[in-house]
Design an enzyme around this catalytic site. Structure first.
Site, PDB file in Angstrom:
ATOM      1  N   GLU A 286       0.858  -1.184   0.000  1.00  0.00           N
ATOM      2  CA  GLU A 286       0.000   0.000   0.000  1.00  0.00           C
ATOM      3  C   GLU A 286       0.888   1.225   0.000  1.00  0.00           C
ATOM      4  O   GLU A 286       1.743   1.389   0.875  1.00  0.00           O
ATOM      5  CB  GLU A 286      -0.914   0.029   1.225  1.00  0.00           C
ATOM      6  CG  GLU A 286      -1.849   1.235   1.216  1.00  0.00           C
ATOM      7  CD  GLU A 286      -2.644   1.411   2.505  1.00  0.00           C
ATOM      8  OE1 GLU A 286      -3.643   2.150   2.478  1.00  0.00           O
ATOM      9  OE2 GLU A 286      -2.255   0.819   3.539  1.00  0.00           O
TER      10      GLU A 286
ATOM     11  N   ASP B 245      -2.930  11.959  -2.339  1.00  0.00           N
ATOM     12  CA  ASP B 245      -3.005  13.414  -2.505  1.00  0.00           C
ATOM     13  C   ASP B 245      -3.446  13.716  -3.935  1.00  0.00           C
ATOM     14  O   ASP B 245      -2.806  13.282  -4.890  1.00  0.00           O
ATOM     15  CB  ASP B 245      -1.627  14.019  -2.236  1.00  0.00           C
ATOM     16  CG  ASP B 245      -1.657  15.539  -2.124  1.00  0.00           C
ATOM     17  OD1 ASP B 245      -2.495  16.175  -2.803  1.00  0.00           O
ATOM     18  OD2 ASP B 245      -0.846  16.094  -1.365  1.00  0.00           O
TER      19      ASP B 245
END
Length: 212
Positions: A44, A118
């Site tokens: 991840e 982001d």
């Protein structure tokens, strides 16, 4: 979101080398040796506080997981979760995702998770998005043949950009969901951001992108 600085975080991360891998470049090509059991390797990118990856590790004990997070003041919370759960099939790396090829050999990773990355909403920052083509090339180099990216976000603009980026790169799109929490998808494990945003009524977007 601005994170509170934890000046003690680096020291704590160093105290648990069984969970936080020091000098991960030394394990390139040999990550299977770092786990108690041999199994598929899922990573991840942007682990945050670790809710997703610890949940996945608990639900899938035959799969090995590595959580990657650059901010030490954030990843230390993930470490605390792992210590509490005593999960043998999860490790952490406090490194930059742009350097993945320094840490993983070709074909060493089976799946990549990108959760609530982001969005870098300004057009001039598009190259920083984790679904931009240069990152897709990096992922392709470390993934197995027909390896997968599983992507979740609450940001519609980033999702649309990512679908286009995946398609232009030649990836196959599967299980595209424009409203994950009102879909038939089973086994979803939420991240901290996902829970927060969904409580506000934000729609959660998800897709799986597979290399050919």
């Amino acid at each position: 979101m601005r994170q509170r600085n934890k000046p003690w975080a680096k020291e704590k991360l160093a105290e648990y080398p069984q969970y936080v891998i020091q000098s991960p470049e030394k394990h390139l090509g040999n990550w299977h040796e770092m786990f108690d059991k041999t199994g598929p390797l899922h990573i991840e990118i942007g682990t945050g506080k670790g809710r997703f990856i610890t949940g996945m590790a608990k639900a899938n004990p035959t799969i090995n997981y590595i959580g990657i997070e650059l901010q030490d003041s954030v990843i230390v919370t993930a470490l605390e979760k792992i210590i509490e759960e005593e999960l043998p099939n999860i490790k952490l790396m406090n490194v930059n995702a742009a350097d993945l090829q320094t840490y993983f050999a070709s074909g060493e990773v089976d799946r990549i998770y990108l959760n609530f990355s982001d969005p870098w909403p300004k057009a001039r920052h598009a190259k920083r998005r984790l679904t931009y083509k240069t990152f897709l090339k990096i992922y392709e180099n470390i993934l197995v043949d027909k390896g997968e990216i599983h992507f979740k976000t609450d940001n519609q603009g980033l999702f649309e950009f990512s679908l286009m980026s995946f398609s232009e790169y030649g990836l196959l799109l599967n299980d595209v969901s424009l409203d994950l929490h009102n879909s038939h998808f089973e086994g979803n494990i939420m991240t901290e951001y996902e829970e927060k945003f969904s409580r506000k009524g934000n729609r959660i977007y998800r897709c799986e992108a597979q290399y050919k």
